[in-house]
Write an enzyme that holds these catalytic residues in place. Structure first.
Site, PDB file in Angstrom:
ATOM      1  N   GLY A   1     -25.879 -49.086 -41.565  1.00  0.00           N
ATOM      2  CA  GLY A   1     -27.351 -49.078 -41.658  1.00  0.00           C
ATOM      3  C   GLY A   1     -27.853 -50.216 -42.526  1.00  0.00           C
ATOM      4  O   GLY A   1     -28.763 -50.033 -43.346  1.00  0.00           O
ATOM      5  N   ALA A   2     -27.282 -51.418 -42.320  1.00  0.00           N
ATOM      6  CA  ALA A   2     -27.584 -52.558 -43.204  1.00  0.00           C
ATOM      7  C   ALA A   2     -28.769 -53.381 -42.731  1.00  0.00           C
ATOM      8  O   ALA A   2     -29.073 -54.421 -43.317  1.00  0.00           O
ATOM      9  CB  ALA A   2     -26.346 -53.451 -43.311  1.00  0.00           C
TER      10      ALA A   2
ATOM     11  N   GLY B   1     -34.178 -51.128 -45.137  1.00  0.00           N
ATOM     12  CA  GLY B   1     -34.131 -50.203 -46.276  1.00  0.00           C
ATOM     13  C   GLY B   1     -33.099 -50.602 -47.331  1.00  0.00           C
ATOM     14  O   GLY B   1     -32.882 -51.786 -47.598  1.00  0.00           O
TER      15      GLY B   1
ATOM     16  N   GLY C   1     -29.858 -50.289 -47.229  1.00  0.00           N
ATOM     17  CA  GLY C   1     -28.670 -50.938 -46.670  1.00  0.00           C
ATOM     18  C   GLY C   1     -28.838 -52.446 -46.636  1.00  0.00           C
ATOM     19  O   GLY C   1     -27.907 -53.208 -46.950  1.00  0.00           O
TER      20      GLY C   1
ATOM     21  N   SER D   1     -28.049 -37.700 -52.339  1.00  0.00           N
ATOM     22  CA  SER D   1     -29.459 -37.590 -52.705  1.00  0.00           C
ATOM     23  C   SER D   1     -29.622 -36.467 -53.721  1.00  0.00           C
ATOM     24  O   SER D   1     -28.799 -35.543 -53.757  1.00  0.00           O
ATOM     25  CB  SER D   1     -30.268 -37.251 -51.451  1.00  0.00           C
ATOM     26  OG  SER D   1     -31.556 -36.799 -51.791  1.00  0.00           O
TER      27      SER D   1
ATOM     28  N   TYR E   1     -30.729 -32.112 -43.438  1.00  0.00           N
ATOM     29  CA  TYR E   1     -30.639 -33.321 -44.268  1.00  0.00           C
ATOM     30  C   TYR E   1     -30.008 -32.977 -45.621  1.00  0.00           C
ATOM     31  O   TYR E   1     -29.084 -33.660 -46.082  1.00  0.00           O
ATOM     32  CB  TYR E   1     -32.034 -33.929 -44.472  1.00  0.00           C
ATOM     33  CG  TYR E   1     -32.004 -35.192 -45.310  1.00  0.00           C
ATOM     34  CD1 TYR E   1     -31.550 -36.395 -44.765  1.00  0.00           C
ATOM     35  CD2 TYR E   1     -32.396 -35.179 -46.643  1.00  0.00           C
ATOM     36  CE1 TYR E   1     -31.490 -37.551 -45.533  1.00  0.00           C
ATOM     37  CE2 TYR E   1     -32.346 -36.330 -47.421  1.00  0.00           C
ATOM     38  CZ  TYR E   1     -31.895 -37.513 -46.858  1.00  0.00           C
ATOM     39  OH  TYR E   1     -31.819 -38.653 -47.621  1.00  0.00           O
TER      40      TYR E   1
HETATM   41  N1  LIG Z   1     -35.266 -43.174 -49.113  1.00  0.00           N
HETATM   42  C1  LIG Z   1     -34.958 -42.236 -49.991  1.00  0.00           C
HETATM   43  O1  LIG Z   1     -35.810 -41.756 -50.779  1.00  0.00           O
HETATM   44  C2  LIG Z   1     -33.549 -41.708 -50.088  1.00  0.00           C
HETATM   45  C3  LIG Z   1     -33.254 -40.780 -51.099  1.00  0.00           C
HETATM   46  C4  LIG Z   1     -31.961 -40.306 -51.203  1.00  0.00           C
HETATM   47  C5  LIG Z   1     -30.977 -40.763 -50.326  1.00  0.00           C
HETATM   48  N2  LIG Z   1     -31.298 -41.662 -49.350  1.00  0.00           N
HETATM   49  C6  LIG Z   1     -30.230 -42.123 -48.446  1.00  0.00           C
HETATM   50  O2  LIG Z   1     -30.121 -43.522 -48.497  1.00  0.00           O
HETATM   51  C7  LIG Z   1     -29.537 -43.996 -47.258  1.00  0.00           C
HETATM   52  C8  LIG Z   1     -30.306 -45.193 -46.761  1.00  0.00           C
HETATM   53  O3  LIG Z   1     -31.570 -44.752 -46.304  1.00  0.00           O
HETATM   54  P1  LIG Z   1     -32.921 -45.573 -46.453  1.00  0.00           P
HETATM   55  O4  LIG Z   1     -33.771 -44.801 -47.364  1.00  0.00           O
HETATM   56  O5  LIG Z   1     -32.650 -47.001 -46.761  1.00  0.00           O
HETATM   57  O6  LIG Z   1     -33.520 -45.372 -44.977  1.00  0.00           O
HETATM   58  P2  LIG Z   1     -33.788 -46.358 -43.755  1.00  0.00           P
HETATM   59  O7  LIG Z   1     -34.516 -47.567 -44.186  1.00  0.00           O
HETATM   60  O8  LIG Z   1     -34.390 -45.489 -42.716  1.00  0.00           O
HETATM   61  O9  LIG Z   1     -32.332 -46.812 -43.287  1.00  0.00           O
HETATM   62  C9  LIG Z   1     -31.467 -45.964 -42.592  1.00  0.00           C
HETATM   63  C10 LIG Z   1     -30.481 -46.800 -41.819  1.00  0.00           C
HETATM   64  O10 LIG Z   1     -29.605 -45.928 -41.068  1.00  0.00           O
HETATM   65  C11 LIG Z   1     -29.532 -46.420 -39.740  1.00  0.00           C
HETATM   66  N3  LIG Z   1     -29.182 -45.410 -38.746  1.00  0.00           N
HETATM   67  C12 LIG Z   1     -29.952 -44.395 -38.282  1.00  0.00           C
HETATM   68  N4  LIG Z   1     -29.300 -43.712 -37.330  1.00  0.00           N
HETATM   69  C13 LIG Z   1     -28.089 -44.294 -37.185  1.00  0.00           C
HETATM   70  C14 LIG Z   1     -26.967 -44.049 -36.352  1.00  0.00           C
HETATM   71  N5  LIG Z   1     -26.967 -43.064 -35.436  1.00  0.00           N
HETATM   72  N6  LIG Z   1     -25.889 -44.845 -36.460  1.00  0.00           N
HETATM   73  C15 LIG Z   1     -25.885 -45.865 -37.357  1.00  0.00           C
HETATM   74  N7  LIG Z   1     -26.912 -46.155 -38.154  1.00  0.00           N
HETATM   75  C16 LIG Z   1     -28.000 -45.376 -38.078  1.00  0.00           C
HETATM   76  C17 LIG Z   1     -30.926 -46.959 -39.488  1.00  0.00           C
HETATM   77  O11 LIG Z   1     -30.924 -47.781 -38.352  1.00  0.00           O
HETATM   78  P3  LIG Z   1     -32.296 -48.033 -37.491  1.00  0.00           P
HETATM   79  O12 LIG Z   1     -33.445 -47.817 -38.415  1.00  0.00           O
HETATM   80  O13 LIG Z   1     -32.155 -49.410 -37.038  1.00  0.00           O
HETATM   81  O14 LIG Z   1     -32.264 -47.007 -36.412  1.00  0.00           O
HETATM   82  C18 LIG Z   1     -31.161 -47.710 -40.791  1.00  0.00           C
HETATM   83  O15 LIG Z   1     -30.534 -48.953 -40.770  1.00  0.00           O
HETATM   84  C19 LIG Z   1     -29.536 -42.785 -46.314  1.00  0.00           C
HETATM   85  O16 LIG Z   1     -28.254 -42.233 -46.268  1.00  0.00           O
HETATM   86  C20 LIG Z   1     -30.498 -41.821 -46.983  1.00  0.00           C
HETATM   87  O17 LIG Z   1     -30.206 -40.475 -46.671  1.00  0.00           O
HETATM   88  C21 LIG Z   1     -32.567 -42.144 -49.205  1.00  0.00           C
END
Ligand SMILES: NC(=O)c1ccc[n+]([C@@H]2O[C@H](COP(=O)([O-])OP(=O)(O)OC[C@H]3O[C@@H](n4cnc5c(N)ncnc54)[C@H](OP(=O)(O)O)[C@@H]3O)[C@@H](O)[C@H]2O)c1
Length: 277
Positions: free
Chosen positions: A9-10, A13, A15, A138, A160
């Site tokens: 997921g790089a 966000g 990544g 998280s 989740y």
């Molecule tokens: N944001 C927060 O507040 C928060 C808090 C705690 C933990 N986290 C964790 O941090 C991590 C990164 O999330 P983020 O906040 O940066 O969200 P994000 O910007 O939505 O990024 C998520 C990434 O995962 C990819 N992805 C989704 N479905 C996928 C699949 N089936 N196979 C491979 N890749 C897939 C997305 O790809 P596309 O978008 O291109 O589909 C995107 O690149 C996640 O594990 C999330 O649970 C986030």
């Protein structure tokens, strides 16, 4: 020889921020992404900002075991080892959906898929090098206590939370086994970060959630900081089996650091591995 990192997921966000930081630190970075078009654009941006040419995109859909296997196969055709694996990709599936392999979708993308990917890659971490695995968990883990027979029955927010708790438990549970192989594994709570996973605004309740969370949101660069620290800092080179928030380990209460749940989860994952890998 440059060290090799895989970030799932790089393309956006946290990544993307993590991949950029690793690129600036002279890693060869493999961006394991589902949206190849966006990933190619992000790769070009990372190359241009970092001046690092060794940034590559490979397709992975973590909701599909076949796609995970194809990713590993393709990775091993081009590279003979991996030093860092960041299990970053994640979703919150709005509806209850079962994948082609029979798993609830959020659970598949956030926890089961990353476990299978990790398992397939473990033999390719070179002994004697600085090898690290980081699972994005998280603070939501607190709402993720589960019963193993229902693990694919939860949906939306509960699914989740279960997936993020599972990512934490698996890091704790695998630490000893991986230590013998010269690999550290830790989990991270990045905080509450303004990214696509949070700011969907699809349903009226997302608007409300986002208004409520506005005062605590941090940006993706700040959110990725703990993960980047764990991946790159010498201070934590030998740290393993910990859960980190803001560059420091958190002591989990016995209620959450539950040995029975850890064992049950790993047994379930092993059953899946036997059936699907
Ligand atoms: N944001 C927060 O507040 C928060 C808090 C705690 C933990 N986290 C964790 O941090 C991590 C990164 O999330 P983020 O906040 O940066 O969200 P994000 O910007 O939505 O990024 C998520 C990434 O995962 C990819 N992805 C989704 N479905 C996928 C699949 N089936 N196979 C491979 N890749 C897939 C997305 O790809 P596309 O978008 O291109 O589909 C995107 O690149 C996640 O594990 C999330 O649970 C986030």
């Amino acid at each position: 020889m440059s060290r090799i990192a895989i970030v799932t997921g790089a393309d956006r966000g946290m990544g993307k921020e993590t991949a950029l930081a690793l690129a600036k630190n002279h890693y060869t970075v493999i961006m394991a992404c589902i949206d190849i078009q966006n990933a190619d654009l992000t790769r070009d941006e990372i190359k241009s900002i970092s001046g690092n040419k060794n940034i590559f995109v490979k397709k992975i859909d973590l909701s599909s075991v076949l796609s995970i296997k194809q990713f590993v196969q393709s990775f091993l055709q081009d590279f003979n080892r991996v030093n860092i694996l960041i299990n970053n990709a994640g979703i919150t599936s709005m509806k209850y959906e079962i994948t082609e392999d029979g798993f609830e979708k959020t659970m598949a993308v956030n926890a089961i898929g990353p476990y299978l990917l990790t398992k397939l890659l473990i033999p390719h971490f070179p002994p004697g090098e600085d090898n690290r695995i980081i699972n994005l968990s998280s603070w939501f883990y607190k709402y993720g206590r589960f019963s193993i027979d229902k693990i694919n029955k939860y949906h939306y927010v509960k699914a989740y939370a279960v997936s993020k708790y599972a990512q934490l438990l698996v890091a704790l549970e695998l630490a000893d086994e991986l230590k013998e192989k010269g690999i550290t594994i830790n989990a991270v709570d990045p905080g509450t970060v303004r990214t696509g996973i949070m700011v969907t605004n699809i349903w009226w309740r997302d608007f409300i959630i986002n208004i409520l969370l506005a005062p605590v949101y941090i940006d993706p660069k700040e959110g990725a900081a703990t993960c980047i620290y764990l991946a790159t800092s010498d201070e934590v080179k030998n740290e393993t089996g910990n859960f980190y928030r803001k560059s420091g380990p958190i002591v989990l209460s016995g209620k959450y650091n539950n040995k029975a749940a850890r064992t049950e989860l790993l047994q379930y994952y092993e059953k899946i591995s036997t059936l699907h890998l």
